[in-house]
Write a protein that holds these residues in place. Structure first.
Motif, PDB file in Angstrom:
ATOM      1  N   ASP A 144      74.978 -14.916  41.539  1.00  0.00           N
ATOM      2  CA  ASP A 144      73.932 -15.697  40.863  1.00  0.00           C
ATOM      3  C   ASP A 144      72.554 -15.319  41.398  1.00  0.00           C
ATOM      4  N   LEU A 145      72.186 -14.047  41.235  1.00  0.00           N
ATOM      5  CA  LEU A 145      70.956 -13.524  41.814  1.00  0.00           C
ATOM      6  C   LEU A 145      69.730 -13.712  40.924  1.00  0.00           C
ATOM      7  N   LEU A 146      69.936 -13.799  39.619  1.00  0.00           N
ATOM      8  CA  LEU A 146      68.807 -13.801  38.694  1.00  0.00           C
ATOM      9  C   LEU A 146      68.506 -15.207  38.188  1.00  0.00           C
ATOM     10  N   PRO A 147      67.236 -15.487  37.913  1.00  0.00           N
ATOM     11  CA  PRO A 147      66.901 -16.778  37.276  1.00  0.00           C
ATOM     12  C   PRO A 147      67.440 -16.801  35.852  1.00  0.00           C
ATOM     13  N   HIS A 148      67.889 -17.968  35.432  1.00  0.00           N
ATOM     14  CA  HIS A 148      68.496 -18.082  34.109  1.00  0.00           C
ATOM     15  C   HIS A 148      67.510 -18.680  33.115  1.00  0.00           C
ATOM     16  N   GLN A 149      67.451 -18.045  31.941  1.00  0.00           N
ATOM     17  CA  GLN A 149      66.611 -18.542  30.867  1.00  0.00           C
ATOM     18  C   GLN A 149      67.437 -19.506  30.003  1.00  0.00           C
ATOM     19  N   PRO A 150      66.810 -20.529  29.434  1.00  0.00           N
ATOM     20  CA  PRO A 150      67.561 -21.432  28.553  1.00  0.00           C
ATOM     21  C   PRO A 150      68.081 -20.690  27.334  1.00  0.00           C
ATOM     22  N   PRO A 151      69.245 -21.081  26.820  1.00  0.00           N
ATOM     23  CA  PRO A 151      69.793 -20.412  25.626  1.00  0.00           C
ATOM     24  C   PRO A 151      68.819 -20.492  24.463  1.00  0.00           C
ATOM     25  N   THR A 152      68.885 -19.473  23.610  1.00  0.00           N
ATOM     26  CA  THR A 152      68.023 -19.451  22.434  1.00  0.00           C
ATOM     27  C   THR A 152      68.867 -19.431  21.176  1.00  0.00           C
ATOM     28  N   SER A 153      68.348 -20.010  20.135  1.00  0.00           N
ATOM     29  CA  SER A 153      68.994 -19.997  18.827  1.00  0.00           C
ATOM     30  C   SER A 153      67.888 -20.087  17.781  1.00  0.00           C
ATOM     31  N   ALA A 154      67.542 -18.951  17.224  1.00  0.00           N
ATOM     32  CA  ALA A 154      66.462 -18.909  16.238  1.00  0.00           C
ATOM     33  C   ALA A 154      67.042 -18.592  14.868  1.00  0.00           C
ATOM     34  N   PRO A 155      66.612 -19.273  13.839  1.00  0.00           N
ATOM     35  CA  PRO A 155      67.116 -18.987  12.498  1.00  0.00           C
ATOM     36  C   PRO A 155      66.641 -17.630  12.027  1.00  0.00           C
ATOM     37  N   PRO A 156      67.371 -16.985  11.106  1.00  0.00           N
ATOM     38  CA  PRO A 156      66.911 -15.716  10.559  1.00  0.00           C
ATOM     39  C   PRO A 156      65.497 -15.845  10.004  1.00  0.00           C
ATOM     40  N   SER A 157      64.716 -14.780  10.118  1.00  0.00           N
ATOM     41  CA  SER A 157      63.296 -14.841   9.819  1.00  0.00           C
ATOM     42  C   SER A 157      62.975 -14.718   8.330  1.00  0.00           C
ATOM     43  N   PHE A 158      63.918 -14.277   7.510  1.00  0.00           N
ATOM     44  CA  PHE A 158      63.602 -13.973   6.125  1.00  0.00           C
ATOM     45  C   PHE A 158      64.546 -14.707   5.184  1.00  0.00           C
ATOM     46  N   GLU A 159      64.082 -14.906   3.954  1.00  0.00           N
ATOM     47  CA  GLU A 159      64.905 -15.540   2.933  1.00  0.00           C
ATOM     48  C   GLU A 159      65.994 -14.581   2.463  1.00  0.00           C
ATOM     49  N   LEU A 160      67.042 -15.161   1.893  1.00  0.00           N
ATOM     50  CA  LEU A 160      68.197 -14.375   1.459  1.00  0.00           C
ATOM     51  C   LEU A 160      67.798 -13.304   0.442  1.00  0.00           C
ATOM     52  N   ALA A 161      66.998 -13.684  -0.551  1.00  0.00           N
ATOM     53  CA  ALA A 161      66.605 -12.728  -1.585  1.00  0.00           C
ATOM     54  C   ALA A 161      65.787 -11.572  -1.002  1.00  0.00           C
ATOM     55  N   LEU A 162      64.885 -11.885  -0.093  1.00  0.00           N
ATOM     56  CA  LEU A 162      64.081 -10.837   0.531  1.00  0.00           C
ATOM     57  C   LEU A 162      64.943  -9.900   1.373  1.00  0.00           C
ATOM     58  N   LEU A 163      65.935 -10.476   2.075  1.00  0.00           N
ATOM     59  CA  LEU A 163      66.828  -9.651   2.884  1.00  0.00           C
ATOM     60  C   LEU A 163      67.640  -8.703   2.006  1.00  0.00           C
ATOM     61  N   ALA A 164      68.134  -9.214   0.872  1.00  0.00           N
ATOM     62  CA  ALA A 164      68.912  -8.376  -0.037  1.00  0.00           C
ATOM     63  C   ALA A 164      68.063  -7.230  -0.579  1.00  0.00           C
ATOM     64  N   LEU A 165      66.821  -7.526  -0.961  1.00  0.00           N
ATOM     65  CA  LEU A 165      65.925  -6.483  -1.457  1.00  0.00           C
ATOM     66  C   LEU A 165      65.598  -5.469  -0.364  1.00  0.00           C
ATOM     67  N   ALA A 166      65.376  -5.975   0.851  1.00  0.00           N
ATOM     68  CA  ALA A 166      65.075  -5.081   1.971  1.00  0.00           C
ATOM     69  C   ALA A 166      66.262  -4.160   2.258  1.00  0.00           C
ATOM     70  N   LEU A 167      67.471  -4.705   2.199  1.00  0.00           N
ATOM     71  CA  LEU A 167      68.663  -3.897   2.443  1.00  0.00           C
ATOM     72  C   LEU A 167      68.795  -2.797   1.397  1.00  0.00           C
ATOM     73  N   LEU A 168      68.579  -3.140   0.134  1.00  0.00           N
ATOM     74  CA  LEU A 168      68.635  -2.134  -0.929  1.00  0.00           C
ATOM     75  C   LEU A 168      67.583  -1.049  -0.720  1.00  0.00           C
ATOM     76  N   ALA A 169      66.393  -1.467  -0.297  1.00  0.00           N
ATOM     77  CA  ALA A 169      65.323  -0.499  -0.055  1.00  0.00           C
ATOM     78  C   ALA A 169      65.670   0.444   1.098  1.00  0.00           C
ATOM     79  N   ILE A 170      66.278  -0.107   2.148  1.00  0.00           N
ATOM     80  CA  ILE A 170      66.663   0.711   3.300  1.00  0.00           C
ATOM     81  C   ILE A 170      67.724   1.736   2.894  1.00  0.00           C
ATOM     82  N   VAL A 171      68.714   1.292   2.134  1.00  0.00           N
ATOM     83  CA  VAL A 171      69.769   2.205   1.676  1.00  0.00           C
ATOM     84  C   VAL A 171      69.179   3.288   0.777  1.00  0.00           C
TER      85      VAL A 171
END
Length: 319
Positions: A144-171
């Protein structure tokens, strides 16, 4: 699903047993698919960096971002935020950690994705990479040598439709770039989807799981980490057997054992301090829009690129 497993003691013994077995079976199947895809896609950040800086071929890097987009899409569809047991480290830890990760990955000749694939090909020396990483995680947990950071839980940053469009653009971008040079576009697309989807689901079912530190404690299911790891390596092995007529185990020399273990220790230090390896940065950090993950990944790749330009690549040819 994961919340149900955490509170499994509130159920009746028969129902709890059935639910646990079903969940473990699902986790095992997903771990197998994850390992199978890593081997079949021959995907590795070291290979992607080498192709980018030495051959001016960015297609594999685009594929890695595509994998992160698939994971983000899953989180958005199920409306569940990925969780990490430890929060992102402050800059004083994050910057040297990313450099350690890049240095260790360079010495190893493969990132964690590539190492899983190489083990499936019978290259047993890469097992010592994971031994080195696990030793770092175990020693830190013990002392136990290192200081511990509190757990994180962040929601996805983008809307579903934007993610789908971004994925298509990447492909579409990867198709345009790799049309003349990449013969396995369809296979790589399927592999990136499989890795992104299975990794996201495993992150939801077993919060805190990381390929780079999979012997760490898993709060919800104590045996989930070991089960995923065993099935993941099994899937990589089966994939190699199916695509190759002959299969031979390559026993490492003492020099290889020392080098891979040292590389694993460096990679483990980086993954411990970030916390998380390149798998965590891509499949949890990027989908949640964490600037710490973006910074660590850029520094990690920059370290790799600088070493490759200066000394050449130490990556093993994919068998």
């Amino acid at each position: 699903m994961s919340e149900f497993l955490i509170n499994i003691s509130d159920m009746g013994p028969v129902a709890a047993s059935l639910e646990t077995r079903a969940s473990m079976a699902l986790i095992a199947a997903l771990g197998f698919v994850l390992g199978f895809a890593m081997n079949r896609g021959s995907i590795c950040t070291v290979t992607a960096t080498r192709e980018l800086v030495s051959e001016r071929r960015p297609a594999r890097f685009i594929a890695l971002i595509e994998c992160a987009a698939w994971a983000a899409l899953v989180y958005a569809i199920v409306e569940t935020a990925p969780k990490t047991q430890e929060g992102w480290s402050p800059l004083g830890y994050l910057v040297p950690a990313a450099i350690f990760l890049g240095l260790g990955t360079y010495v190893n000749g493969a990132c964690v994705f590539g190492s899983v694939g190489h083990i499936g090909n019978g290259e047993l020396g890469f097992a010592f990479t994971f031994l080195g990483m696990y030793a770092v995680v175990y020693c830190e947990a013990l002392l136990d040598l290192l200081p511990h950071q509190p757990p994180t839980s962040a929601p996805p940053s983008f809307e579903l439709a934007l993610l789908a469009l971004a994925l298509l653009a990447i492909v579409a971008l990867r198709l345009a770039i790799s049309r003349r040079s990449e013969s396995n576009f369809r296979q790589l697309t399927l592999v990136m989807g499989a890795i992104g989807i299975t990794s996201a689901i495993l992150t939801i079912l077993a919060p805190g799981f990381s390929i780079s530190a999979s012997v760490g404690p898993i709060a919800s299911i104590p045996v989930a980490s070991a089960l995923i790891s065993v099935c993941m390596f099994g899937g990589s092995l089966v994939s190699a057997r199916l695509r190759r007529h002959g299969f031979l185990l390559e026993w490492p020399t003492m020099a290889t054992i020392v080098r891979r273990t040292l590389a694993g220790i460096l990679m483990g230090l980086g993954a411990l301090l970030i916390p998380g390896g390149n798998d965590t940065l891509l499949l949890i950090g990027f989908p949640t829009g964490a600037w710490q993950a973006a910074l660590a990944y850029v520094l990690f790749v920059a370290t790799l690129a600088a070493l490759i330009v200066k000394f050449g690549s130490m990556a093993r040819p994919w068998s």
